[in-house]
Design a protein around this motif. Structure first.
Motif, PDB file in Angstrom:
ATOM      1  N   GLU A   1       0.851  -1.184   0.000  1.00  0.00           N
ATOM      2  CA  GLU A   1       0.000   0.000   0.000  1.00  0.00           C
ATOM      3  C   GLU A   1       0.893   1.242   0.000  1.00  0.00           C
ATOM      4  OE1 GLU A   1      -3.431   0.024  -0.099  1.00  0.00           O
ATOM      5  OE2 GLU A   1      -3.203  -2.131  -0.421  1.00  0.00           O
ATOM      6  N   ALA A   2       0.623   2.176  -0.915  1.00  0.00           N
ATOM      7  CA  ALA A   2       1.397   3.408  -1.012  1.00  0.00           C
ATOM      8  C   ALA A   2       0.531   4.595  -0.643  1.00  0.00           C
ATOM      9  CB  ALA A   2       1.936   3.584  -2.432  1.00  0.00           C
ATOM     10  N   ILE A   3       1.052   5.484   0.182  1.00  0.00           N
ATOM     11  CA  ILE A   3       0.335   6.699   0.548  1.00  0.00           C
ATOM     12  C   ILE A   3       0.289   7.615  -0.664  1.00  0.00           C
ATOM     13  CG2 ILE A   3       0.345   8.741   2.026  1.00  0.00           C
ATOM     14  CD1 ILE A   3       1.744   7.062   4.146  1.00  0.00           C
ATOM     15  N   VAL A   4      -0.910   8.116  -1.006  1.00  0.00           N
ATOM     16  CA  VAL A   4      -1.064   8.892  -2.232  1.00  0.00           C
ATOM     17  C   VAL A   4      -1.623  10.290  -1.994  1.00  0.00           C
ATOM     18  CG1 VAL A   4      -1.307   6.862  -3.702  1.00  0.00           C
ATOM     19  CG2 VAL A   4      -3.346   7.855  -2.638  1.00  0.00           C
TER      20      VAL A   4
ATOM     21  N   ALA B   1       5.311   4.663 -13.223  1.00  0.00           N
ATOM     22  CA  ALA B   1       4.839   5.865 -13.909  1.00  0.00           C
ATOM     23  C   ALA B   1       3.317   5.849 -14.046  1.00  0.00           C
ATOM     24  CB  ALA B   1       5.497   5.978 -15.278  1.00  0.00           C
ATOM     25  N   ALA B   2       2.757   4.694 -14.404  1.00  0.00           N
ATOM     26  CA  ALA B   2       1.309   4.590 -14.563  1.00  0.00           C
ATOM     27  C   ALA B   2       0.597   4.781 -13.230  1.00  0.00           C
ATOM     28  CB  ALA B   2       0.948   3.236 -15.176  1.00  0.00           C
ATOM     29  N   PHE B   3       1.131   4.174 -12.180  1.00  0.00           N
ATOM     30  CA  PHE B   3       0.538   4.306 -10.852  1.00  0.00           C
ATOM     31  C   PHE B   3       0.543   5.762 -10.402  1.00  0.00           C
ATOM     32  CE2 PHE B   3       0.862   4.612  -6.279  1.00  0.00           C
ATOM     33  CZ  PHE B   3      -0.104   3.734  -5.808  1.00  0.00           C
ATOM     34  N   CYS B   4       1.692   6.420 -10.546  1.00  0.00           N
ATOM     35  CA  CYS B   4       1.822   7.803 -10.073  1.00  0.00           C
ATOM     36  C   CYS B   4       0.948   8.747 -10.886  1.00  0.00           C
ATOM     37  CB  CYS B   4       3.280   8.234 -10.128  1.00  0.00           C
ATOM     38  SG  CYS B   4       4.351   7.301  -8.993  1.00  0.00           S
ATOM     39  N   ALA B   5       0.826   8.504 -12.196  1.00  0.00           N
ATOM     40  CA  ALA B   5      -0.035   9.340 -13.032  1.00  0.00           C
ATOM     41  C   ALA B   5      -1.490   9.225 -12.597  1.00  0.00           C
ATOM     42  CB  ALA B   5       0.113   8.938 -14.497  1.00  0.00           C
ATOM     43  N   ALA B   6      -1.869   8.055 -12.100  1.00  0.00           N
ATOM     44  CA  ALA B   6      -3.255   7.826 -11.713  1.00  0.00           C
ATOM     45  C   ALA B   6      -3.577   8.296 -10.301  1.00  0.00           C
ATOM     46  CB  ALA B   6      -3.574   6.331 -11.830  1.00  0.00           C
TER      47      ALA B   6
ATOM     48  N   ASN C   1      -0.527  14.046  -7.688  1.00  0.00           N
ATOM     49  CA  ASN C   1      -0.407  15.265  -8.475  1.00  0.00           C
ATOM     50  C   ASN C   1       0.806  15.180  -9.380  1.00  0.00           C
ATOM     51  OD1 ASN C   1       0.711  18.159  -8.870  1.00  0.00           O
ATOM     52  ND2 ASN C   1      -1.394  18.498  -8.157  1.00  0.00           N
ATOM     53  N   ALA C   2       0.683  15.778 -10.577  1.00  0.00           N
ATOM     54  CA  ALA C   2       1.775  15.691 -11.562  1.00  0.00           C
ATOM     55  C   ALA C   2       3.084  16.236 -11.017  1.00  0.00           C
ATOM     56  CB  ALA C   2       1.377  16.437 -12.838  1.00  0.00           C
ATOM     57  N   SER C   3       3.013  17.232 -10.132  1.00  0.00           N
ATOM     58  CA  SER C   3       4.244  17.821  -9.594  1.00  0.00           C
ATOM     59  C   SER C   3       4.991  16.855  -8.684  1.00  0.00           C
ATOM     60  CB  SER C   3       3.915  19.099  -8.816  1.00  0.00           C
ATOM     61  OG  SER C   3       3.096  18.813  -7.690  1.00  0.00           O
ATOM     62  N   LEU C   4       4.291  15.811  -8.198  1.00  0.00           N
ATOM     63  CA  LEU C   4       4.922  14.822  -7.311  1.00  0.00           C
ATOM     64  C   LEU C   4       5.230  13.516  -8.019  1.00  0.00           C
ATOM     65  CD1 LEU C   4       2.743  15.248  -4.095  1.00  0.00           C
ATOM     66  CD2 LEU C   4       5.048  16.121  -4.483  1.00  0.00           C
ATOM     67  N   ALA C   5       4.977  13.466  -9.338  1.00  0.00           N
ATOM     68  CA  ALA C   5       5.132  12.204 -10.057  1.00  0.00           C
ATOM     69  C   ALA C   5       6.545  11.655  -9.978  1.00  0.00           C
ATOM     70  CB  ALA C   5       4.705  12.381 -11.511  1.00  0.00           C
ATOM     71  N   ALA C   6       7.546  12.522 -10.140  1.00  0.00           N
ATOM     72  CA  ALA C   6       8.940  12.053 -10.099  1.00  0.00           C
ATOM     73  C   ALA C   6       9.295  11.501  -8.726  1.00  0.00           C
ATOM     74  CB  ALA C   6       9.888  13.182 -10.488  1.00  0.00           C
ATOM     75  N   HIS C   7       8.885  12.217  -7.659  1.00  0.00           N
ATOM     76  CA  HIS C   7       9.139  11.729  -6.297  1.00  0.00           C
ATOM     77  C   HIS C   7       8.417  10.413  -6.059  1.00  0.00           C
ATOM     78  CE1 HIS C   7      11.233  15.297  -4.936  1.00  0.00           C
ATOM     79  NE2 HIS C   7      10.239  16.057  -5.384  1.00  0.00           N
ATOM     80  N   CYS C   8       7.188  10.323  -6.535  1.00  0.00           N
ATOM     81  CA  CYS C   8       6.380   9.113  -6.373  1.00  0.00           C
ATOM     82  C   CYS C   8       7.056   7.920  -7.035  1.00  0.00           C
ATOM     83  CB  CYS C   8       4.992   9.349  -6.958  1.00  0.00           C
ATOM     84  SG  CYS C   8       3.960   7.881  -7.103  1.00  0.00           S
TER      85      CYS C   8
END
Length: 360
Positions: A90-93, A115-120, A123-130
């Motif tokens: 489980e990942a905190i989102v 990448a798919a998980f983070c995009a879904a 927020n886009a600004s946190l995608a790289a960190h995610c």
């Protein structure tokens, strides 16, 4: 010419941040002088405090398969044959602690899955960190599953009493840690205690297998991920005048430093005027060496910043100016390195010929 295993010191030191030679510093100095040949795994479980960084904040618990129940396998898109090897957690989102289940399948493309998980989910600004956090969490689970048999001496109370944690190769280290912690801490602290035990076990295993630079400086360094030429103003509809955010990533010390023929330890601080004057000159020299191909498969030089910054904000701003990696902001580790190498002021640049270190 540099002698094997010896250092040449270049000092322009008018800044000093000397501290008392406390017992803690003496202990750490001993660790550094022996190139941290073993992990000090004793943990203070009477005051469990979880220190969470940007990457860790995005992940919750890593436990391999969540359940063998058929309905949970179906909900994760897993077949029974995938259960043993799939990595599920489980990942905190969001900032309220909401979670979503991340699944890395056997033979799957981890980068694409992250990448798919983070995009879904973020927020886009946190995608790289995610994506970075998910990748690190998957790597942690893999390391947990591959742990050899080992023992850890764990401090369990204020009097210094210890208990021995034992992990058997092939067993579920998280289940072992939870059972161990349930016997020594209140129920509300078991999860935090188990996380610390598992992290220490993984670190001990990695440190035992690390090269000399990993044992000296720690297993991981921090480095700035700079935007590539393709990402600068390349996307349609974006404002190319807006600077791309810099992302701090963790890199493996031995991967970054281990192949270099010469390694520089740069002791400096953002609050030190001479450091601010000298750093641009060092960056210019370093970049010239890169342009000449010094950072190819067998780089001749790598530099690591040993920070004497007094706060995270100053550390982050100074790191953003550097093209090389840095130790995490850790005053005790920095003090130990200063004591071990006789550094009394800033800036100080030590250049090591690492050829003589071999596998020690």
């Amino acid at each position: 010419p540099l002698q094997n295993g010896r250092a040449v010191s270049i000092e322009e030191a008018s800044c000093s941040d000397a501290e008392d030679d406390s017992p803690e510093v003496v202990e750490l100095r001993t660790m550094v002088a022996t190139r941290r040949a073993a992990v000090v795994a004793a943990l203070s479980l009477c005051a469990l405090v979880l220190l969470v960084d940007v990457a860790d904040a995005l992940t919750k618990t890593a436990s391999g398969p969540v359940s063998s129940q058929e309905d949970e396998l179906v909900s994760s898109g897993l077949s029974a044959g995938d259960e043993e090897e799939a990595i599920v957690f489980e990942a905190i989102v969001d900032e309220d602690g909401g979670t979503a289940r991340f699944v890395h399948r056997v033979g799957g493309d981890l980068a694409a899955e992250a990448a798919a998980f983070c995009a879904a989910h973020v927020n886009a600004s946190l995608a790289a960190h995610c994506a970075t956090a998910l990748t690190q969490q998957v790597d942690l689970v893999r390391r947990e599953r591959a742990l050899p048999s080992l023992t850890l001496e764990v401090t369990v109370d204020e009097t210094g009493s210890t208990a021995t944690f034992v992990h058997e190769a092939g067993a579920d280290v998280r289940a072992e840690a939870a059972a161990f912690c349930a016997a020594i801490v209140p129920e509300e602290y078991v999860a935090a205690c188990a996380n610390k035990i598992v992290a220490s076990a993984v670190d001990k295993s990695r440190l035992d297998a690390a090269g000399p630079w990993g044992r000296l400086l720690g297993l991981e360094l921090l480095a700035i991920q700079r935007p590539t030429s393709e990402s600068v103003g390349g996307a349609a509809g974006t404002n190319s005048d807006e600077p791309s955010p810099l992302v701090v990533s963790r890199v493996q010390t031995d991967d970054v430093v281990g192949a270099a023929k010469h390694v520089g330890l740069y002791f400096a601080a953002d609050w030190c005027g001479p450091c601010r004057q000298f750093s641009p000159k060092l960056v210019a020299f370093y970049e010239r060496m890169r342009a000449k191909g010094w950072r190819k498969s067998a780089p001749l030089l790598e530099i690591v910043w040993v920070s004497a910054s007094r706060d995270p904000d100053g550390y982050a701003k100074f790191l953003a100016q550097m093209p090389w990696p840095a130790l995490p902001l850790d005053p005790q580790m920095r003090n130990a390195l200063q004591q071990a190498f006789g550094v009394t002021g800033f800036p100080t640049l030590l250049i090591f010929d690492s050829a003589g270190w071999g596998s020690r």
